[in-house]
Design a protein around this motif. Structure first.
Motif, short mmCIF file in Angstrom:
data_model
loop_
_atom_site.label_atom_id
_atom_site.label_comp_id
_atom_site.label_asym_id
_atom_site.label_seq_id
_atom_site.Cartn_x
_atom_site.Cartn_y
_atom_site.Cartn_z
N ALA A 1 -1.14 7.34 -6.74
CA ALA A 1 -0.53 6.07 -6.30
C ALA A 1 0.99 6.20 -6.20
O ALA A 1 1.61 5.71 -5.26
CB ALA A 1 -0.93 4.94 -7.24
N GLN A 2 1.58 6.88 -7.17
CA GLN A 2 3.05 7.07 -7.16
C GLN A 2 3.47 7.98 -6.00
O GLN A 2 4.40 7.68 -5.25
CB GLN A 2 3.51 7.70 -8.46
CG GLN A 2 3.68 6.70 -9.59
CD GLN A 2 3.66 7.38 -10.96
OE1 GLN A 2 3.85 8.59 -11.07
NE2 GLN A 2 3.41 6.60 -12.00
N ASP A 3 2.73 9.09 -5.83
CA ASP A 3 3.09 10.06 -4.78
C ASP A 3 3.01 9.44 -3.39
O ASP A 3 3.74 9.84 -2.48
CB ASP A 3 2.15 11.28 -4.82
CG ASP A 3 2.48 12.21 -5.98
OD1 ASP A 3 3.50 11.96 -6.66
OD2 ASP A 3 1.71 13.16 -6.21
N LEU A 4 2.06 8.50 -3.20
CA LEU A 4 1.84 7.94 -1.86
C LEU A 4 2.37 6.51 -1.75
O LEU A 4 2.03 5.78 -0.80
CB LEU A 4 0.34 7.98 -1.53
CG LEU A 4 -0.31 9.38 -1.55
CD1 LEU A 4 -1.80 9.29 -1.22
CD2 LEU A 4 0.37 10.33 -0.57
N ALA A 5 3.25 6.11 -2.69
CA ALA A 5 3.72 4.72 -2.76
C ALA A 5 4.45 4.28 -1.49
O ALA A 5 4.42 3.11 -1.14
CB ALA A 5 4.62 4.54 -3.97
N THR A 6 5.08 5.22 -0.79
CA THR A 6 5.83 4.83 0.42
C THR A 6 4.88 4.37 1.54
O THR A 6 5.31 3.73 2.49
CB THR A 6 6.69 5.99 0.96
OG1 THR A 6 5.82 7.12 1.12
CG2 THR A 6 7.83 6.33 0.02
N LEU A 7 3.62 4.73 1.43
CA LEU A 7 2.66 4.39 2.50
C LEU A 7 2.05 3.00 2.32
O LEU A 7 1.45 2.45 3.24
CB LEU A 7 1.54 5.43 2.55
CG LEU A 7 1.97 6.88 2.71
CD1 LEU A 7 0.75 7.79 2.72
CD2 LEU A 7 2.76 7.07 3.99
N GLY A 8 2.15 2.46 1.11
CA GLY A 8 1.56 1.14 0.86
C GLY A 8 1.21 0.99 -0.62
O GLY A 8 1.31 1.95 -1.39
N THR A 9 0.79 -0.22 -0.97
CA THR A 9 0.47 -0.48 -2.38
C THR A 9 -0.92 0.07 -2.71
O THR A 9 -1.88 -0.21 -2.01
CB THR A 9 0.50 -2.00 -2.66
OG1 THR A 9 1.76 -2.48 -2.23
CG2 THR A 9 0.29 -2.29 -4.14
N ILE A 10 -0.98 0.84 -3.79
CA ILE A 10 -2.26 1.38 -4.26
C ILE A 10 -2.43 0.94 -5.71
O ILE A 10 -1.60 1.25 -6.57
CB ILE A 10 -2.26 2.93 -4.17
CG1 ILE A 10 -2.00 3.39 -2.72
CG2 ILE A 10 -3.58 3.49 -4.69
CD1 ILE A 10 -1.68 4.86 -2.58
N ARG A 11 -3.48 0.19 -5.97
CA ARG A 11 -3.76 -0.24 -7.35
C ARG A 11 -4.60 0.84 -8.03
O ARG A 11 -5.36 1.56 -7.37
CB ARG A 11 -4.53 -1.57 -7.35
CG ARG A 11 -3.73 -2.72 -6.69
CD ARG A 11 -4.38 -4.06 -6.98
NE ARG A 11 -5.73 -4.16 -6.47
CZ ARG A 11 -6.69 -4.87 -7.05
NH1 ARG A 11 -6.47 -5.52 -8.17
NH2 ARG A 11 -7.91 -4.94 -6.51
N THR A 12 -4.48 0.91 -9.35
CA THR A 12 -5.30 1.89 -10.09
C THR A 12 -5.92 1.20 -11.30
O THR A 12 -5.33 0.26 -11.85
CB THR A 12 -4.45 3.08 -10.59
OG1 THR A 12 -3.40 2.56 -11.42
CG2 THR A 12 -3.82 3.85 -9.44
N CYS A 13 -7.08 1.66 -11.73
CA CYS A 13 -7.70 1.09 -12.93
C CYS A 13 -8.77 2.03 -13.48
O CYS A 13 -9.09 3.05 -12.86
CB CYS A 13 -8.28 -0.29 -12.64
SG CYS A 13 -9.64 -0.30 -11.48
N ASP A 14 -9.31 1.65 -14.64
CA ASP A 14 -10.46 2.39 -15.17
C ASP A 14 -11.73 1.60 -14.85
O ASP A 14 -11.66 0.48 -14.34
CB ASP A 14 -10.31 2.66 -16.68
CG ASP A 14 -10.23 1.37 -17.48
OD1 ASP A 14 -10.58 0.30 -16.96
OD2 ASP A 14 -9.80 1.44 -18.65
N TYR A 15 -12.89 2.19 -15.12
CA TYR A 15 -14.14 1.56 -14.69
C TYR A 15 -14.40 0.22 -15.37
O TYR A 15 -14.95 -0.69 -14.75
CB TYR A 15 -15.31 2.54 -14.89
CG TYR A 15 -15.36 3.61 -13.82
CD1 TYR A 15 -15.97 3.36 -12.60
CD2 TYR A 15 -14.76 4.86 -14.01
CE1 TYR A 15 -15.99 4.33 -11.59
CE2 TYR A 15 -14.78 5.83 -13.02
CZ TYR A 15 -15.40 5.56 -11.81
OH TYR A 15 -15.41 6.52 -10.81
N THR A 16 -13.98 0.08 -16.63
CA THR A 16 -14.28 -1.20 -17.31
C THR A 16 -13.48 -2.35 -16.68
O THR A 16 -13.95 -3.49 -16.69
CB THR A 16 -13.96 -1.13 -18.83
OG1 THR A 16 -12.63 -0.66 -18.97
CG2 THR A 16 -14.92 -0.22 -19.56
#
Ligand code: NDP
Length: 282
Positions: free
Chosen positions: A164-179
């Motif tokens: 998400a950090q590396d590709l942040a310039t392309l748009g917002t990417i959310r991250t989470c765990d399965y729970t």
């Protein structure tokens, strides 16, 4: 005597690769005369074997597990999409002898989703399972389609966060765990984990897929994968595996090498007919 242009796929293991068959079908269809073989190449021997291949006049290579990152390092130049993906699946020998690295996985997935299956990505809520090399390669073309949002879920959340950090310039990417997925819904769920290869399923909650939503497993097999089966059970409008993506990424590689874009529909149909999957709904 005119020498036949030679191509190959390198990987380990490689004996079940469909790439030689697909490229021979492309060559037949487009009237190109090429030789395409599969070679079992370990990570340790990749650089030396690739050099040997190109010095002997080889024109292009496909690289698969576990070599895509090494191919990224090996290339003399990278396309923008390969640079972003930090992984290369296609190497092409240029007129000056230098080696160009490209990544055709993302465009392969995009073509299969949107052209072959008519799935709309604009405004869609997209969930990607897994944060490996494939995820990195598919995110740039997915974001170009302007989805409503894009989330990566991974067992090891830190890996998703780095992407998400590396590709942040392309748009917002959310991250989470399965729970943390509890209570969330998505229009499209892409399985970019390698779980299907060992007949496993990531820990998915019920109600994750919205009504009319679709599932896509990047992995493919001769029978419905565990995730394709999950999609069918959760009434996905489409529950597909990655055979179409495989053919589409190969078509893009063929275009890079030969300057001719093969027609993929008939070839995907042929390969699908051969494996006779009846419970994947298109
Ligand atoms: P990587 O090995 O780089 O990444 C694998 C990811 O899967 C990791 O994020 C890992 O999580 C996760 N994972 C593995 N097992 C499980 C499990 N049981 N439950 C949950 N998560 C799991 O693989 P790639 O990114 O290179 O490939 C991913 C998939 O995409 C493979 O199935 C591959 O065959 C397919 N693929 C298909 C293509 C096509 O043309 N159809 C092209 C490219 C890839 P963690 O980080 O926590 O370990």
């Amino acid at each position: 005597m005119i020498k036949t242009d030679t191509y190959a796929v390198f990987g380990h293991p490689i004996n079940h690769s469909k790439s030689p068959r697909i490229h021979r079908l492309f060559a037949e269809q487009t009237g190109q005369i090429i030789e395409y073989t599969a070679q079992d190449v370990s990570a340790e021997s990749f650089a030396a074997t690739s050099k040997q291949f190109f010095v002997a006049g080889g024109k292009g290579l496909n690289c698969t597990v576990p070599l895509k990152e090494l191919a990224w390092q090996y290339a003399d130049q990278l396309t923008e999409r390969a640079h972003l993906a930090k992984a290369v699946n296609t190497l092409a020998c240029q007129a000056d002898g230098s080696i160009l690295g490209d990544n055709t996985d993302g465009v392969g997935l995009l073509n299969d989703l949107t052209v072959n299956h008519g799935i709309t990505l604009r405004g869609a809520r997209i969930l990607i399972l897994g944060a490996g090399g494939a995820t990195r390669g598919i995110i740039p073309p997915l974001l170009e389609q302007q989805p409503a949002d894009l989330t990566i879920v991974n067992r090891t959340v830190s890996k998703a966060q780095i992407i998400a950090q590396d590709l942040a310039t392309l748009g917002t990417i959310r991250t989470c765990d399965y729970t943390s997925l509890q209570g969330q819904q998505f229009d499209l769920i892409l399985n970019a984990t390698s779980a299907s290869l060992s007949d496993q399923l990531p820990p998915l909650t019920d109600n994750l897929l919205c009504s009319g939503g679709s599932c896509y497993d990047l992995a493919y097999a001769n029978q419905a994968t565990a995730f394709v089966q999950w999609g069918v059970e959760h009434l996905a409008a489409h529950s597909l595996d990655g055979l179409g993506m495989l053919v589409e990424q190969a078509a893009e590689a063929f275009y890079i090498w030969r300057g001719i874009r093969p027609e993929t529909t008939a070839i995907i149909k042929l390969l699908n007919d051969e494996r006779q999957i009846t419970n994947i709904n298109g």
